[in-house]
Design an enzyme around this catalytic site. Structure first.
Site, PDB file in Angstrom:
ATOM      1  N   ASP A 166       0.821  -1.218   0.000  1.00 25.79           N
ATOM      2  CA  ASP A 166       0.000   0.000   0.000  1.00 25.79           C
ATOM      3  C   ASP A 166       0.857   1.271   0.000  1.00 25.79           C
ATOM      4  O   ASP A 166       0.601   2.203   0.770  1.00 25.79           O
ATOM      5  CB  ASP A 166      -0.942   0.023   1.212  1.00 25.79           C
ATOM      6  CG  ASP A 166      -1.908  -1.146   1.224  1.00 25.79           C
ATOM      7  OD1 ASP A 166      -1.976  -1.856   0.211  1.00 25.79           O
ATOM      8  OD2 ASP A 166      -2.589  -1.340   2.239  1.00 25.79           O
ATOM      9  N   ASP A 187      -0.273  -4.351  -3.791  1.00 24.45           N
ATOM     10  CA  ASP A 187      -1.272  -3.282  -3.948  1.00 24.45           C
ATOM     11  C   ASP A 187      -0.638  -1.908  -3.756  1.00 24.45           C
ATOM     12  O   ASP A 187      -1.209  -1.036  -3.088  1.00 24.45           O
ATOM     13  CB  ASP A 187      -2.407  -3.468  -2.933  1.00 24.45           C
ATOM     14  CG  ASP A 187      -3.071  -4.830  -3.035  1.00 24.45           C
ATOM     15  OD1 ASP A 187      -3.020  -5.438  -4.125  1.00 24.45           O
ATOM     16  OD2 ASP A 187      -3.642  -5.292  -2.038  1.00 24.45           O
ATOM     17  N   ARG A 249      -5.367  -6.084  -9.191  1.00 27.04           N
ATOM     18  CA  ARG A 249      -6.498  -6.891  -8.749  1.00 27.04           C
ATOM     19  C   ARG A 249      -7.626  -5.947  -8.327  1.00 27.04           C
ATOM     20  O   ARG A 249      -7.400  -4.778  -7.992  1.00 27.04           O
ATOM     21  CB  ARG A 249      -6.123  -7.835  -7.611  1.00 27.04           C
ATOM     22  CG  ARG A 249      -5.547  -7.203  -6.357  1.00 27.04           C
ATOM     23  CD  ARG A 249      -5.270  -8.296  -5.329  1.00 27.04           C
ATOM     24  NE  ARG A 249      -4.599  -7.797  -4.140  1.00 27.04           N
ATOM     25  CZ  ARG A 249      -4.303  -8.559  -3.082  1.00 27.04           C
ATOM     26  NH1 ARG A 249      -4.622  -9.838  -3.071  1.00 27.04           N
ATOM     27  NH2 ARG A 249      -3.668  -8.046  -2.032  1.00 27.04           N
TER      28      ARG A 249
END
Length: 335
Positions: A166, A187, A249
């Site tokens: 993140d 991510d 994703r």
């Protein structure tokens, strides 16, 4: 990414974004509004946060904060009532903001920007948890943000973002990232922003810092309905790194990412994309790759639900008008 814990935060910031947009704030010239930050004490302040704190609430003039070379070990927050700030670093190799918080996406960011009309140039934003100098394989891999960007009409030029999981929360609003560098494993570009990433480098570290998790994920875009205008657009970028990763994703039921005219190394997994928790609803996801090259750019083994865009559809996203119909970028301080 603690989705449930952040619903309220995102809702609140969506409301703030709505009200700020309704005001259609136009920042005035930055002529004479210069604040110097230098750790040696020769400037107006020795920390970046002190400089931001000195700016009056609801400011409508561009405030130019000139930041000297150095590593600024501090968490920096621009509150929602302080728009029209230009953070001007000495270069992403010279000016760095670093911190090592982790766990909560709502609290761990080294840099947080909530208002509209923010510009940053020549700065590195780094979360050192799980990466040097705090690199430790015993540390659990968990959210540790380098930056979270909420406000509308925000632009970043020649900046770098370092993290592992993140790294950048591109949360809300329209954003431009030009000639920037992003590093991470899981991510590491995520959120519900409506953003263009232009001439950027995206570097995967899944094979370097997370050998027990060799497959990473580059994006996790959170578009949540068919009429939601948000999405990430990457144009003229380079996707490289150590290890292997999916290009993205689905962090939202209608997640959208378009990659155009970009270079992809062998680090990109052949499938390319993952529906995550939306298996069975892949038709709602909007992932496209157009005119890309490199050893990882072949689409013959990509997921069957990868979109093929017409020239007209593609132009809607790769044009700067996707984020800037009213010309806000041209009205920002000259780079």
């Amino acid at each position: 990414m603690q989705c449930l814990q952040n619903i309220l935060a995102l809702t609140l910031n969506s409301l703030l974004l709505y009200f700020s947009l309704s005001k259609a704030l136009e920042c005035q010239s930055d002529q004479g509004n210069l604040i110097k930050v230098d750790q040696s004490g020769t400037g107006d302040f020795t920390t970046i946060q002190q400089a931001i704190d000195s700016i009056p609430p609801d400011n409508v003039k561009w405030m130019h904060i000139l930041i000297s070379p150095g590593i600024f070990r501090e968490k920096v927050t621009i509150p929602v009532n302080k728009p029209c700030i230009f953070l001007d670093g000495a270069g992403n190799q010279l000016t760095s903001i670093e911190w090592g918080d982790h766990k909560d996406t709502g609290e761990s960011a080294t840099f947080t920007s909530s208002p509209d009309n923010i510009v940053a140039k020549g700065i590195t934003f780094k979360n050192t948890y799980n990466i040097p100098p705090n690199y430790n394989l015993k540390n659990k891999i968990e959210p540790a943000l380098a930056a979270r960007i909420y406000g509308d009409k925000s632009a970043f030029y020649n900046c770098s973002f370092f993290g592992l999981q993140d790294t950048l929360w591109d949360a809300e609003g329209r954003h431009l990232f030009h000639n920037c560098y992003f590093e991470g494993s899981v991510d590491f570009i995520f959120g519900r922003g409506q953003s263009i990433y232009e001439k950027c480098q995206i570097y995967l570290t899944a094979g370097k810092y997370t050998p027990e998790h060799p497959n990473g994920f580059i994006t996790a875009q959170a578009r949540n309905s068919s009429d939601d205008p948000t999405g990430f657009v990457f144009k003229y970028c380079a996707f490289t790194g150590i290890g292997e990763a999916y290009l993205g994703r689905a962090y939202g039921a209608y997640s959208r990412v378009i990659i155009y005219h970009s270079e992809m190394s062998e680090s990109i997994l052949p499938l390319g994309w993952d529906a995550w928790t939306y298996h069975g609803h892949e038709g709602n996801l909007y992932y496209a790759e157009e005119q890309c090259s490199g050893r990882g750019a072949g689409t013959s083994k990509r997921v069957p639900w990868l979109k093929k865009l017409t020239a007209s559809q593609l132009s809607q996203f790769v044009s700067i008008s996707y984020i800037d119909k009213e010309g806000w970028i041209a009205k920002q301080p000259k780079m």
